[in-house]
Design a protein around this motif. Structure first.
Motif: not given
Lengths: 213, 581
Positions: A41-42, A44-47, A50-51, A53, A87, A90, A93
């Motif tokens: 699934l595309t 992303g939550l946090a830092c 980015i890795e 990606i 969190t 979140m 969701v």
């Protein structure tokens, strides 16, 4: 069908049929199909996202392993990568997304936060690990895990899929009709796990007696 | 090419006798304004004294003195030193302070944040709701007497961990065996969940009629996010639409609120550095830079000469990779999936290699220390940086520009959309490239130079139309200017020690307050720190550029098409770690 993983050894196939016939078990065929096209699934939550990606980009190129087709909708995804701090705000969701995913579905906890709260565990808005709510298949350590670590973790997931058996998988289990449905937590004065309602009420009541005593 | 610092003294006490007093606590500066005359004084600060940009607004809870304080930091967009003023109110609920949204619209979200975390209500605020936590959450978390569920001790290092180290699990100490803090006699089954009616009521709704007044149409409410591939993380936006036109819009945030400030106030000063890495996770070097700048201001220490150069080199490399990703992501959101991103990520990986070599980590560098940096950069590494800066990056920037800038679709989507005028940008406290693209040459490296930026020859990138195209092009201008700074820094870097202080886990910071700010790739990154002379900050506030820049989004979007909104989010270059903290 030259895949060595797929063909069972020690079966004598006549030389002239070698290109057209493979002898295998249904489980193996089934797992081979699953493992080689994991659609994440595309999400992303946090830092860590980015890795995630970076792992898809040219240098690491996740698609070499058949797991690069990111789907933006949960209804087409096989796997949810929890890539970052979960969190309390979140969490409902995430649970809803998970419930919307069709079986078979897998959960990968990427990084320290998703695995156990990480550096933010003590925070008042942080869930100390997604495994309090979702069944996690693979944990990937690191803060954030490097793209290599992420790919290694996903290969571990493939290895896990290799061991599945049609007889045992939960999505064909007749007794467990709703599969892995997770009830939605609610956001009250704090995050409330509705599976623990009775227990929470008792502890809150005990808190009162303690204070008045 | 040093810019003279404008140190004209502003004497608010003489201007407003009886209403304003100077803040005379040791280590403090600025003025204390009475609650009743706040609006009057703030109007004069903006109109008479010319402090047109409200940079930061935050609260402090002085529990021992039984006072709540709201701290305002205003600056001039022409440059120079700032003006700090404060309002003190008795710590008895309901705590009320007049809202400054009528003077600086940029105060809107920051005031909502102070209400959420401190419970200070701003009267006459247009939309006084919680912003980071959800409606219905119990308590105001940053108050000093509010304790989180996994509370162990006021400050670190905790006695259970050091020096003996007999740690127990946080879950075992909590009665609910979880990160839960519920009021006594709470019954989950009887709880009525907030339906977010306030949020939807705050959106503008329209009922339209056709020309003959016969057919009535209603506007539609759409929620984008928090899971949406183009919201750059977990931002949620509630929109009312009339067809494709945006009629009303409210961002909903807090989905990545990781309690940075609460955890920061328990940490020691040094322990906070790795946490700042995780604010804007693209630019951990810049975040470190901002935080150590603020603390060094409080400690009044000099930074080692070589370390100053290393700091600038790392911060500018970070800016380049940030802007490159910006380009990749913007075009990704415009529909050209991946291809431009592949180009820019290739360069980013090379810069991350340098970060990994010097600090040990690709993304979370944790590299700056008070007085210098933690490790030296080897000559071999410097050579690698030189190769990148003098040869590869200029050529590659040209290549990306050549590929994209004249693309008809790109120009068609960007040119003339979402125009932000200079007045609006300043009034909404917008900083960074977005402000400069609307024609305000305000760059802290020039306007209020920190570190050694006054030694370098570079231009402040500025564009004048304020539309998306200018916002896009200005990123390339900034990359070029960063390369210019890097070229000079790499030629001038001296040998010598990399830290002016002895390495120390526990530092003592003199009592007082400081507001340190730097030009991060996304805008003005400020840290407001109050120390009470101990090893931990009493107050640690992050003025995040992503968060404040987002205040202008409503103004920019209303009346435009929903498709362009996705591009606008990319253009504002928000990052959720910093936005929600």
């Amino acid at each position: 069908m030259e895949n060595e993983r797929l063909s069972l050894p020690n079966y004598n196939i006549p030389e002239d049929l070698k290109d057209v016939v493979a002898i295998t078990t249904l489980d193996r065929l089934y797992n081979w199909g699953r493992r080689s096209s994991l659609w994440p699934l595309t999400f992303g939550l946090a830092c860590c996202a980015i890795e995630m990606i970076a792992a898809q980009m040219a240098r690491y190129d996740m698609s070499r392993f058949g797991m690069e087709v990111m789907r933006p909708t949960p209804r087409q995804a096989d796997m949810i990568l929890i890539s970052g701090t979960v969190t309390k705000k979140m969490l409902p969701v995430i649970i809803r997304l998970y419930n919307q995913m069709p079986e078979p579905k897998y959960v990968v906890a990427m990084g320290a936060c998703a695995s156990g709260g990480g550096p933010f565990k003590e925070g008042y808005n942080v869930v100390a690990g997604i495994d309090k709510f979702l069944p996690v298949d693979v944990y990937i350590p690191g803060c954030p895990p490097t793209p290599q670590a992420l790919i290694a973790g996903l290969i571990k997931l493939q290895e896990k899929i290799d061991k599945d058996s049609l007889k045992k998988v939960r999505w064909y289990n007749k007794e467990k009709k709703d599969g892995n449905y997770v009830p939605m937590p609610i956001l009250g004065p704090d995050l409330i796990d509705v599976r623990r309602n009775a227990e929470i009420r008792d502890i809150a009541a005990a808190k009162t007696t303690q204070e008045s005593a | 090419m040093a810019t003279p610092t404008l140190t004209q003294t502003v004497d608010l006490v003489a201007r407003f006798p009886g209403k304003v007093t100077a803040d005379e606590r040791p280590g403090y500066s600025g003025f204390i304004v009475t609650k009743e005359s706040l609006i009057e004084v703030a109007t004069a600060v903006r109109d008479e004294f010319g402090f047109d940009l409200l940079s930061s607004l935050t609260g402090v809870d002085y529990l021992a003195e039984n006072k709540m304080e709201v701290v305002y930091n205003a600056y001039k967009t022409t440059g120079g030193a700032g003006l700090e003023f404060k309002v003190q109110v008795e710590r008895v609920d309901p705590i009320e302070v007049p809202s400054l949204t009528g003077i600086w619209r940029g105060a809107e979200y920051q005031e909502r944040e102070v209400w959420d975390l401190y419970g200070i209500k701003f009267t006459d605020h247009p939309d006084m709701r919680r912003i980071l936590m959800w409606e219905g959450f119990e308590g105001h978390p940053l108050r000093k007497d509010w304790k989180e569920a996994f509370y162990e001790e006021e400050i670190k290092p905790y006695k259970s961990r050091w020096p003996e180290g007999k740690h127990t699990f946080a879950e075992d100490r909590n009665p609910f065996h979880d990160n839960l803090n519920l009021p006594k006699d709470f019954d989950p089954e009887k709880y009525v969940v907030d339906k977010e009616e306030d949020l939807y009521a705050s959106l503008e709704r329209h009922t339209m009629k056709d020309e003959e007044g016969k057919m009535k149409t209603d506007s539609v409410v759409v929620n984008l996010g928090p899971h949406h591939p183009s919201t750059h993380g977990v931002l949620r936006v509630a929109v009312t639409l009339n067809g494709e036109t945006v009629m009303g819009l409210k961002p909903v945030m807090g989905y990545l609120h990781r309690n940075h400030e609460k955890i920061g106030e328990r940490n020691t000063f040094t322990q906070i550095i790795p946490y700042t890495d995780r604010l804007d996770y693209f630019n951990s070097m810049s975040n470190n830079f901002g935080y150590v700048t603020a603390v060094e201001k409080l400690m009044k220490i000099q930074v080692a000469e070589r370390a100053e150069y290393i700091r600038v080199i790392m911060a500018e490399l970070s800016r380049i990779q940030n802007h490159l990703i910006f380009v990749g992501m913007l075009i990704n959101d415009l529909g050209s999936m991946f291809t431009p991103a592949f180009y820019v990520f290739e360069e980013r990986e090379l810069i991350l290699d340098i970060f990994e070599a010097v600090s040990g980590s690709r993304m979370m560098c944790n590299y700056y220390r008070f007085g210098g940096v933690v490790r030296d950069v080897s000559d071999e590494m410097l050579q690698k940086i030189k190769d990148l800066v003098f040869e590869r990056l200029p050529a590659k920037t040209d290549e990306v520009e050549r590929l994209l800038n004249e693309n008809e679709l790109l120009v068609g989507r960007l040119k003339g959309t979402h125009v932000l005028s200079a007045e609006d940008a300043i009034n909404f406290s917008v900083t960074g490239p977005v402000l400069r693209a609307s024609g305000v040459p305000y760059d802290l490296r020039r306007a209020d130079p920190y570190s050694i930026y006054d030694r370098f020859d570079f231009d402040v990138a500025v564009r004048h139309n304020g539309d998306m195209m200018d916002n896009y092009l200005i990123r390339f201008d900034e990359i070029r200017q960063s390369l210019r700074i890097l070229e000079q820094a790499l030629k001038q870097i001296p040998q010598g020690p990399i830290n002016s202080q002895k390495p120390n886990y526990q530092i003592k910071v003199p009592a007082g307050e400081a507001y340190g700010r730097i030009e991060s790739p996304k805008g003005e990154l400020g840290f407001y720190i109050v120390s009470n002379g101990k090893g931990n900050p009493y107050r640690y506030h992050v003025r995040a550029p992503s968060f404040v820049n987002l205040t202008a989004i409503e103004k920019m979007c209303i009346g435009t098409k929903i498709q362009d909104f996705v591009a606008l989010l990319a253009m504002l270059d928000i990052v959720m770690g910093e936005l929600d903290r």
